[in-house]
Each structure stands twice: as structure tokens, then as C-alpha cells.
Design a protein around this motif. Structure first.
Motif, PDB file in Angstrom:
ATOM      1  N   UNK A 125       0.833  -1.209   0.000  1.00  0.00           N
ATOM      2  CA  UNK A 125       0.000   0.000   0.000  1.00  0.00           C
ATOM      3  C   UNK A 125       0.865   1.254   0.000  1.00  0.00           C
ATOM      4  N   UNK A 126       2.023   1.182   0.658  1.00  0.00           N
ATOM      5  CA  UNK A 126       2.932   2.331   0.663  1.00  0.00           C
ATOM      6  C   UNK A 126       3.465   2.626  -0.732  1.00  0.00           C
ATOM      7  N   UNK A 127       3.860   1.572  -1.453  1.00  0.00           N
ATOM      8  CA  UNK A 127       4.345   1.764  -2.832  1.00  0.00           C
ATOM      9  C   UNK A 127       3.230   2.338  -3.702  1.00  0.00           C
ATOM     10  N   UNK A 128       1.997   1.837  -3.511  1.00  0.00           N
ATOM     11  CA  UNK A 128       0.877   2.337  -4.311  1.00  0.00           C
ATOM     12  C   UNK A 128       0.598   3.807  -4.003  1.00  0.00           C
ATOM     13  N   UNK A 129       0.754   4.198  -2.729  1.00  0.00           N
ATOM     14  CA  UNK A 129       0.541   5.610  -2.379  1.00  0.00           C
ATOM     15  C   UNK A 129       1.582   6.475  -3.081  1.00  0.00           C
ATOM     16  N   UNK A 130       2.824   6.002  -3.023  1.00  0.00           N
ATOM     17  CA  UNK A 130       3.940   6.764  -3.587  1.00  0.00           C
ATOM     18  C   UNK A 130       3.788   6.902  -5.110  1.00  0.00           C
ATOM     19  N   UNK A 131       3.578   5.766  -5.791  1.00  0.00           N
ATOM     20  CA  UNK A 131       3.494   5.815  -7.248  1.00  0.00           C
ATOM     21  C   UNK A 131       2.132   6.312  -7.718  1.00  0.00           C
TER      22      UNK A 131
END
Lengths: 198, 234
Positions: A125-131
């Protein structure tokens, strides 16, 4: 003279403390992004976002490195212990006694499994927030909800974990196991009889 | 040295652990698709309780900024400059702003990143009342909203700015607009995502055509309709 027996290997202890340090650092930087009162106080959102993101990546990378460079076979056997639930474990979970427990009791197994699953979900979820901030392809309405929800559930698990490890008189001896590596034979026999039988 | 793994695996042990792990991961990942729907229902059901005891410490808001620190509002020096393609440029101080006809509305605030705050009570003025004083020229077809948070800027067409619930809000939930929400005045356009709702307003310029605002230059849609832009609902 009290006799002690090893409970957690060096790799296990390193993994535990790296996870703990990473979690608290990410919690602190995450809250600075999440709570309006802290956001006003601290400001510098872009910088904190950057620190939070790279700390998250580093956290997962460090955990993976510890497993790779540490006692891999030991960790695999530990994973197998966490995988296996016998009849006593199921009895333990529904509160039936006696339910003699192994090196990990059923609650510790569940906590470890959830903690590992959450680490993966935090990462995704963190990667999805970032990208997602940069490309609509990676944007989901519920990513924020998932990341926040994991934080809330983790805090509940952490509160229980800290209570049992630091405060509750019957169980807090286990803190010795995760710091020095050993626990007393007498305590082990009382709380983890199946482990000491051998 | 005792082997820490010496415990024998019980003959009737079942491999439940992997199920717990994989089940949790799958539930979490799939919640990307159903999470917001379910949460919206749960939070509606919990609303009476939430009113009595705030369960979420943030009130549902997240504070997004683009610079090192938030602009500071000083009522003695603050001005809202209205200029560009107008017959009568304005420089309104805080008192002037508060003297314009006041309107109230309750609307929902949607952020493009997925969070929503329902039932926000806004107090402020309609843009039309400001424009009536400034008298835009015939060539003006858009508004440029300039934030005190440099270089934040965004645009609406005149038509969009005339939607019935667009306002310049100086009050939120019964108190003067707090600093983190854009004190002393912000744009509110509930039909568009939050990044169009410019905080810390210090200027409004009438321009011939809308241009790309701060987030639009970074790839976000200029017409940020809730549910129909930025990859949602299209």
C-alpha cells in the motif's frame, strides 16, 4: 541456581529488533504526515514523506538481508513452527485448558503471522501511495484506507504485545528471551511445556 | 547447547499458519477494491457513536502542503487582491471580506487520494458577490486562484466558479478557518477534488482561459470532477 535455555537465536533476535526499530520510526514519521496537529507543528511535508518512504523500503530490505545473511535454515524451521497448529494450539485459542504449548504459543504464532502479513501489506500500500501520486494507473480509492487501517490494527497488536512482554507478571520473563536469548528452565516448563519435553 | 527447535511436531498438527498469512495478505490486497465501500457503510453505522466519542483523531482530514511551512495569517496585513481582466481591481482586507453577504453550506470534501470528509459546515462568500464588485471584462473566462503557499496556484472556468455550492470559505465547522485548512480563506468546490480547493488564498485573477495549476502540471486533471477524473470512473 537457575538454569537457562536458549529460546531465540541471534538471527531471530536481530530480526525482531530491526522490525521494532523500523516500525517505531515509520510510526513516528507516519503520524507526522497523518495527524493535523503534528502537521501544523512540523510542516515540511515533502521531506517527511521522502524520509518515510525510503525508511519503509529500507525496513523491508534490512529484514530480508537479515534472513539472507543469518541462519536461514533456522528461520525456515521457525517458519514451519509458526505454520503448524496442533489440537492443543486450537484448544488454547478458544480458551480450553489444559493446552500445553510449544516454543511459541498459539497467540504468539498468530501475532507473528499477522505481523509478517502486515509488513507485506504496508509495503504494497505504501508503494501504491507513492506511485499513485505520480501515475493514475496505481491509484485506488482505498489505498489510504488500507495503509491507515493496518496502522490502527498494528497499534492494537503492539499494545497487547507490549503488555504481555513488559508488564504482565506471568509472561514478562519472555523479554529475557528476546534480548539475551535465554529463558529459565522453570519458566519454560510452565509456559511452553511441549518445547521443554524434548 | 540445547537446540531451540527441539520441539517435536505433533502428529496431528495442521498447517494453518500459511492460511492465516495468505488470507490476511489477500484480504488486504483485495480491500483496495472493496475497502472504501465497506468503510463508508461502517462509518455511517458508527456515526452516532462517532459524534459522541471521536474515534478517528483527525476528524478524517489529512493536511497536505507543498512547501516547508504553512503560511501565517496576520489580520492586519492580509489582503485578498482581485485583479486581472477586471474593471475595478480590489484589495479586500479581512474585515472587507467578512462584510460581504455571508452564506453557509454543508458539503462533502473529497481528496483525490481516496479520503473523504462528510458534512463539513462552511461559512463564507459566493464568488459572484466578489465579482460583482470587481466587474470582469468581456474577455475574462476563467479565474486564477493564488495561494500564499508559493507556488500553489489553480484555475476554474467562470462557469465552474458559478456552480451553486462554490464558495470562498472563511469559517469551518463553526470556527474561523484553522491555519492548516487555509486561514483565513480558501476556495471550496465540493464537486471537484481537494487540490482544486486552494488554501491560503491571497489573490484571484480574472484571465482569458484556464491554465494548468500546481498539481495539474504534475499530471493531475484540470477538470477534477469527483468520481470522473484522475483515473476514477473513466
Amino acid at each position: 541456581m537457575t538454569h537457562y535455555r536458549p529460546r531465540f537465536s541471534r538471527t531471530e533476535r536481530t530480526l525482531h529488533w530491526a522490525n521494532a526499530v523500523g516500525f517505531f520510526f515509520l510510526l513516528a514519521t507516519g503520524l507526522a504526515l497523518y495527524l493535523p496537529s503534528l502537521a501544523v507543528l512540523i510542516g515540511r511535508r515533502q521531506l517527511i514523506q521522502l524520509v518515510h518512504f525510503y525508511a519503509g523500503i529500507a525496513w523491508i530490505a534490512v529484514l530480508a538481508t537479515i534472513v539472507l545473511l543469518g541462519d536461514r535454515r533456522g528461520i525456515l524451521r521457525t517458519a514451519r513452527e509458526l505454520d503448524e497448529f496442533d489440537r492443543d494450539d486450537l484448544r488454547w485459542l478458544i480458551g480450553r485448558r489444559p493446552a500445553p504449548q510449544g516454543r511459541f504459543n498459539a497467540g504468539q504464532k498468530l501475532n507473528s503471522l499477522l505481523t509478517a502479513a502486515f509488513a507485506l501489506l504496508f509495503l504494497v500500500s505504501g508503494l501504491l501511495l507513492w506511485f499513485g501520486e505520480r501515475n493514475t494507473r496505481y491509484r485506488f480509492v482505498s489505498t489510504v484506507l488500507l495503509h491507515d487501517g493496518l496502522m490502527y490494527i498494528s497499534l492494537v497488536l503492539l499494545a497487547g504485545h507490549l503488555y504481555l512482554a513488559v508488564i504482565h507478571p506471568a509472561t514478562r520473563h519472555s523479554l529475557r528471551g528476546i534480548t539475551l536469548g535465554t529463558v529459565s528452565d522453570e519458566w519454560a516448563a510452565r509456559h511452553h511445556p511441549k518445547w521443554t519435553l524434548e | 547447547m540445547t537446540d531451540i527447535h527441539a520441539e517435536p511436531i505433533a502428529p496431528r498438527a495442521r498447517r494453518f499458519g500459511r492460511g492465516v498469512f495468505l488470507g490476511t495478505v489477500l484480504t488486504g490486497v483485495s480491500s483496495l477494491y472493496w475497502g472504501a465501500n465497506v468503510w463508508s457503510r461502517v462509518s455511517s453505522a458508527l456515526a452516532p457513536l462517532e459524534n459522541a466519542v471521536p474515534l478517528i483523531p483527525t476528524g478524517g482530514w489529512r493536511i497536505y502542503t507543498i512547501s516547508g511551512s504553512m503560511p501565517h495569517f496576520d489580520p492586519t496585513t492580509w489582503r485578498l487582491e482581485v485583479g486581472g481582466e477586471v474593471a475595478e481591481p480590489l484589495s479586500l482586507d479581512y474585515h472587507d471580506l467578512r462584510s460581504l453577504p455571508r452564506v453557509n453550506q454543508v458539503s462533502t470534501f473529497h481528496c483525490v487520494t481516496g479520503w473523504t470528509v462528510k458534512n463539513v459546515h462552511w461559512g463564507g462568500v459566493r464568488i459572484a458577490d466578489v465579482l460583482a464588485l470587481a466587474r470582469p471584462n468581456a474577455g475574462a473566462h476563467a479565474l486564477e486562484f493564488v495561494s500564499a503557499e508559493v507556488p500553489y496556484i489553480d484555475y476554474l472556468t467562470l462557469e465552474q466558479s458559478r456552480l451553486h455550492d462554490v464558495m470562498l470559505a472563511y469559517e469551518m465547522d463553526g470556527v474561523p478557518l484553522p491555519r492548516e485548512h487555509g486561514a483565513p480563506v480558501r476556495l471550496v468546490i465540493p464537486d471537484m477534488y481537494g487540490y482544486k480547493n486552494v488554501k491560503w488564498l491571497k489573490g484571484i485573477n480574472l484571465v482569458p482561459v484556464p491554465k494548468s495549476g500546481y498539481w495539474e502540471q504534475l499530471g493531475y486533471d484540470e477538470n477534477a470532477w469527483v468520481g470522473h477524473s484522475n483515473g476514477y470512473g473513466i
